[in-house]
Design a protein around this motif. Structure first.
Motif, PDB file in Angstrom:
ATOM      1  N   ILE A  26      23.467 -12.468  26.303  1.00 55.63           N
ATOM      2  CA  ILE A  26      23.853 -11.448  25.333  1.00 55.63           C
ATOM      3  C   ILE A  26      23.650 -11.954  23.909  1.00 55.63           C
ATOM      4  CG2 ILE A  26      25.869 -10.233  24.391  1.00 55.63           C
ATOM      5  CD1 ILE A  26      26.816  -9.844  27.273  1.00 55.63           C
ATOM      6  N   THR A  27      23.968 -13.219  23.673  1.00 56.48           N
ATOM      7  CA  THR A  27      23.794 -13.811  22.344  1.00 56.48           C
ATOM      8  C   THR A  27      22.332 -13.787  21.929  1.00 56.48           C
ATOM      9  OG1 THR A  27      25.693 -15.267  22.718  1.00 56.48           O
ATOM     10  CG2 THR A  27      24.186 -15.882  20.948  1.00 56.48           C
ATOM     11  N   ASP A  28      21.439 -14.088  22.884  1.00 51.44           N
ATOM     12  CA  ASP A  28      20.001 -14.070  22.586  1.00 51.44           C
ATOM     13  C   ASP A  28      19.512 -12.676  22.204  1.00 51.44           C
ATOM     14  OD1 ASP A  28      19.861 -16.753  23.092  1.00 51.44           O
ATOM     15  OD2 ASP A  28      19.201 -16.527  25.179  1.00 51.44           O
ATOM     16  N   PHE A  29      20.195 -11.645  22.717  1.00 48.27           N
ATOM     17  CA  PHE A  29      19.830 -10.266  22.375  1.00 48.27           C
ATOM     18  C   PHE A  29      20.376  -9.838  21.021  1.00 48.27           C
ATOM     19  CE2 PHE A  29      19.419  -9.279  27.125  1.00 48.27           C
ATOM     20  CZ  PHE A  29      18.037  -9.313  27.064  1.00 48.27           C
ATOM     21  N   GLY A  30      21.211 -10.668  20.426  1.00 49.07           N
ATOM     22  CA  GLY A  30      21.794 -10.327  19.128  1.00 49.07           C
ATOM     23  C   GLY A  30      23.094  -9.558  19.239  1.00 49.07           C
ATOM     24  N   PHE A  31      23.749  -9.615  20.395  1.00 52.66           N
ATOM     25  CA  PHE A  31      25.022  -8.909  20.586  1.00 52.66           C
ATOM     26  C   PHE A  31      26.230  -9.780  20.276  1.00 52.66           C
ATOM     27  CE2 PHE A  31      22.283  -6.416  23.490  1.00 52.66           C
ATOM     28  CZ  PHE A  31      22.551  -5.154  22.996  1.00 52.66           C
ATOM     29  N   ASP A  32      26.000 -10.964  19.778  1.00 53.31           N
ATOM     30  CA  ASP A  32      27.099 -11.896  19.537  1.00 53.31           C
ATOM     31  C   ASP A  32      27.842 -11.526  18.257  1.00 53.31           C
ATOM     32  OD1 ASP A  32      28.671 -13.975  20.249  1.00 53.31           O
ATOM     33  OD2 ASP A  32      27.422 -15.530  19.337  1.00 53.31           O
ATOM     34  N   TYR A  33      28.990 -12.134  18.059  1.00 54.39           N
ATOM     35  CA  TYR A  33      29.756 -11.920  16.834  1.00 54.39           C
ATOM     36  C   TYR A  33      30.200 -13.266  16.268  1.00 54.39           C
ATOM     37  CZ  TYR A  33      33.821 -12.459  19.950  1.00 54.39           C
ATOM     38  OH  TYR A  33      34.724 -12.931  20.857  1.00 54.39           O
ATOM     39  N   GLU A  34      30.616 -13.236  15.028  1.00 54.46           N
ATOM     40  CA  GLU A  34      31.031 -14.446  14.327  1.00 54.46           C
ATOM     41  C   GLU A  34      32.548 -14.432  14.165  1.00 54.46           C
ATOM     42  OE1 GLU A  34      30.309 -16.525   9.939  1.00 54.46           O
ATOM     43  OE2 GLU A  34      29.115 -14.795  10.573  1.00 54.46           O
ATOM     44  N   LYS A  35      33.182 -15.542  14.533  1.00 53.34           N
ATOM     45  CA  LYS A  35      34.630 -15.666  14.361  1.00 53.34           C
ATOM     46  C   LYS A  35      34.918 -16.319  13.014  1.00 53.34           C
ATOM     47  CE  LYS A  35      35.920 -16.092  19.254  1.00 53.34           C
ATOM     48  NZ  LYS A  35      36.582 -16.968  20.258  1.00 53.34           N
ATOM     49  N   ILE A  36      35.737 -15.652  12.208  1.00 51.02           N
ATOM     50  CA  ILE A  36      36.091 -16.172  10.886  1.00 51.02           C
ATOM     51  C   ILE A  36      37.612 -16.205  10.785  1.00 51.02           C
ATOM     52  CG2 ILE A  36      35.861 -15.870   8.400  1.00 51.02           C
ATOM     53  CD1 ILE A  36      33.360 -14.187   8.941  1.00 51.02           C
ATOM     54  N   GLU A  37      38.166 -17.403  10.598  1.00 49.33           N
ATOM     55  CA  GLU A  37      39.617 -17.529  10.486  1.00 49.33           C
ATOM     56  C   GLU A  37      40.089 -17.008   9.128  1.00 49.33           C
ATOM     57  OE1 GLU A  37      41.360 -21.264  11.512  1.00 49.33           O
ATOM     58  OE2 GLU A  37      39.950 -21.608  13.151  1.00 49.33           O
ATOM     59  N   ALA A  38      41.308 -16.451   9.117  1.00 51.31           N
ATOM     60  CA  ALA A  38      41.882 -15.891   7.894  1.00 51.31           C
ATOM     61  C   ALA A  38      43.270 -16.459   7.671  1.00 51.31           C
ATOM     62  CB  ALA A  38      41.956 -14.369   8.000  1.00 51.31           C
ATOM     63  N   CYS A  39      43.699 -16.433   6.416  1.00 53.39           N
ATOM     64  CA  CYS A  39      45.056 -16.839   6.082  1.00 53.39           C
ATOM     65  C   CYS A  39      46.054 -15.885   6.730  1.00 53.39           C
ATOM     66  CB  CYS A  39      45.234 -16.856   4.564  1.00 53.39           C
ATOM     67  SG  CYS A  39      46.939 -17.070   4.019  1.00 53.39           S
ATOM     68  N   GLU A  40      47.187 -16.408   7.184  1.00 56.17           N
ATOM     69  CA  GLU A  40      48.196 -15.579   7.835  1.00 56.17           C
ATOM     70  C   GLU A  40      48.711 -14.482   6.914  1.00 56.17           C
ATOM     71  OE1 GLU A  40      49.511 -15.445  10.976  1.00 56.17           O
ATOM     72  OE2 GLU A  40      47.871 -16.775  11.509  1.00 56.17           O
ATOM     73  N   ASN A  41      48.654 -14.721   5.592  1.00 57.03           N
ATOM     74  CA  ASN A  41      49.140 -13.742   4.617  1.00 57.03           C
ATOM     75  C   ASN A  41      48.025 -12.891   4.030  1.00 57.03           C
ATOM     76  OD1 ASN A  41      51.893 -14.547   4.783  1.00 57.03           O
ATOM     77  ND2 ASN A  41      51.430 -16.334   3.526  1.00 57.03           N
ATOM     78  N   ASP A  42      46.843 -12.913   4.655  1.00 55.79           N
ATOM     79  CA  ASP A  42      45.699 -12.087   4.242  1.00 55.79           C
ATOM     80  C   ASP A  42      45.200 -12.424   2.834  1.00 55.79           C
ATOM     81  OD1 ASP A  42      46.012 -10.719   6.645  1.00 55.79           O
ATOM     82  OD2 ASP A  42      47.325  -9.212   5.757  1.00 55.79           O
ATOM     83  N   CYS A  43      45.364 -13.683   2.404  1.00 53.93           N
ATOM     84  CA  CYS A  43      44.946 -14.070   1.045  1.00 53.93           C
ATOM     85  C   CYS A  43      43.441 -14.320   0.970  1.00 53.93           C
ATOM     86  CB  CYS A  43      45.689 -15.324   0.589  1.00 53.93           C
ATOM     87  SG  CYS A  43      47.476 -15.182   0.654  1.00 53.93           S
ATOM     88  N   ILE A  44      42.922 -15.115   1.895  1.00 55.56           N
ATOM     89  CA  ILE A  44      41.509 -15.500   1.868  1.00 55.56           C
ATOM     90  C   ILE A  44      40.971 -15.608   3.292  1.00 55.56           C
ATOM     91  CG2 ILE A  44      41.706 -16.807  -0.295  1.00 55.56           C
ATOM     92  CD1 ILE A  44      41.623 -19.383   1.493  1.00 55.56           C
TER      93      ILE A  44
END
Length: 514
Positions: A26-44
């Protein structure tokens, strides 16, 4: 399960036998996604230059290594490119320019004034039919239904408008772009989570992406533009930056919103719709509305540049639950992140309200008031006291009799027999399979209540069934107003609409509201 599938298929079939192999394919087909961590208080976001930080630079909250708050970002470019790479859809991606008839009838977003204004403003973009026009929709929901009420999630969906109207709103062509987690909605902090998407949209506008067109058998530089967003009323505030609460809640009238605080209901009331009437209309001089003569015209519509000038001091403000919003004299809470797109301030229309949400609210309130459903009616003792407070409709003021407040009847008051007639009509109605819910399951004749109506049910009720249900039951004046309101939504939601009809709708809805 994968092993079972593979065992019954031919030995040379290229079917993965493990979950890891399936994910890799699935990743090779371009169906993958990127995980991005966020601040618990939604700051950055811990992304790009902040990727290696151990704690938030705004609120000093340590980065949670065990259960981080993770944004799922689904890159947009690859999925749009696949529409051109498929021979089934590549040709349709140029429908909006090559095949669409421009005969003054609204069938598609490309027929709208906002789209045509964009085409005139950015001629180099509109000249190439392979360039992609997009819309963005967002709303929150509880993924656990009634099992948990302490969690919500907010998807951000991209709509591709190049496709013909019978394709562009179908599920295969609406693309999930962001999945924003959280125990509560991010509110104004949603701009923090929109950063990756806005960054990619900027890249697609300025530099484009080399794309293969299967229908032309050639490569071309694909550019894309976001034309507007589609939201319900609360989400409108979060994406636009204009608060839809308080004295100046209207996003159309902005600082010219006319409102009154009702002391008994504890709410703001917006009832000065007469400013939208023709200048010579007789109701402008009728003082029974609010005790005044109305001489004002419609509030001025602000351009994107004028809005940008009003919010320029909010550029670069800090986000997060610990950050305090600046005190202002208007309802602007932030400068929307979409203004980072080079073309955003030149758009004729930046944000749309979702008509289905409006129909749901209007239908629920009309039914609740007409049938006097407890907790749902807008006509209650507090509302009657507020009529007395604003000094209008004095004959409807509540009267104290034997220590109890009594409300005089109003034109839309129905007797028990009349209410029963409406309930029976809705209970006995038969509709085609899949047209709407079975209304008999949503009605309790003994308790005289309606519940469990879905948004689409309210859509059907308001546009088709409600005028029939109250015909011959309510007074002629009440029936006329509700029928006109029903016709407004029905015409607005029709598949085709002429421009002159749209102008008539805009003129008549002001009279209907009054």
């Amino acid at each position: 399960m994968l092993k079972m599938f593979k065992s019954v298929l031919p030995s040379d079939s290229n079917v993965p036998s493990t979950y890891y192999e399936a994910r890799k394919m699935i990743t090779d087909f371009g169906f993958d996604y990127e995980k991005i961590e966020a601040c618990e208080n939604d700051c950055i976001l811990f992304w790009k230059e902040n990727a290696n930080l151990k704690k938030c630079i705004v609120c000093d909250t340590k980065r949670d290594a065990t259960s981080p708050k993770v944004l799922r970002y689904f890159p947009l470019t690859l999925r749009i490119q696949r529409l051109f790479m498929s021979s089934k859809t590549a040709n349709e991606m140029r429908w909006h320019k090559d095949k669409r008839e421009d005969d003054g009838v609204l069938r598609h977003s490309a027929d709208s004034k906002a789209w045509k204004h964009f085409d005139v403003t950015y001629k180099s973009f509109s000249a190439d039919s392979q360039n992609v026009s997009l819309g963005l929709a967002s709303d929150g929901f509880n993924p656990f239904g009634g099992l948990r009420s302490d969690y919500s999630i907010r998807p951000v969906v991209i709509v591709v408008y190049n496709l013909p109207p019978w394709m562009c709103m179908k599920q295969p062509y609406t693309m999930l772009s962001l999945l924003i987690p959280g125990k509560s909605a991010p509110g104004n902090n949603i701009d923090v989570y929109l950063q990756p998407l806005v960054e990619e949209l900027k890249q697609l506008w300025e530099f484009g992406a080399k794309t293969y067109d299967a229908s032309k058998n050639e490569y071309f530089p694909m550019h894309a533009a976001l034309l507007w967003t589609i939201n319900d009323f609360p989400a409108y505030a979060k994406l636009s930056g204009w608060s839809t609460k308080g004295y100046k809640a209207c996003p159309r009238c902005l600082n010219e919103t006319s409102s009154t605080r009702l002391p008994n209901c504890g709410k703001c009331c917006y009832m000065d719709h007469r400013c939208f009437l023709p200048a010579d209309h007789k109701w402008r001089h009728n003082k029974s509305f609010n005790g005044k003569v109305e001489t004002r015209g419609p509030p001025k519509k602000l351009s994107g540049s004028e809005i940008l000038e009003q919010v320029k001091d909010l550029e670069g403000m800090k986000f997060g639950k610990t950050s305090k919003l600046p005190k202002r004299n208007d309802n602007w809470k932030k400068q929307s992140i979409f203004f980072k797109l080079p073309y955003w301030n030149n758009l004729l229309l930046r944000h749309n309200l979702d008509v289905m949400h409006i129909e749901k609210n209007v239908c629920d309130n009309i039914l609740g008031t007409l049938l006097d459903i407890e907790g749902k009616s807008k006509d209650n003792i507090k509302a009657r006291h507020d009529l007395k407070h604003v000094k209008i409709m004095k004959h409807l003021a509540p009267k104290l009799i034997d220590g109890k407040w009594h409300m005089p009847p109003v034109p839309y008051t129905l007797s028990k027999a009349q209410k029963l007639t409406v309930y029976k009509f809705l209970e006995d109605i038969k509709v085609p399979d899949g047209y709407s819910s079975n209304f008999s399951k949503c009605i309790n004749l003994e308790m005289r209540k309606i519940w469990g109506l879905k948004t689409h049910d309210c859509h059907v009720l308001l546009e088709e069934l409600l005028p029939l249900a109250i015909r011959g039951v309510s007074s002629s004046k009440v029936y006329e107003v509700i029928t006109k309101l029903s016709a407004f939504f029905k015409n607005l939601c029709s598949k085709t609409l002429k421009l002159e009809d749209l102008n008539d709708l805009e003129d008549h809805i002001a009279i209907t509201l009054c």
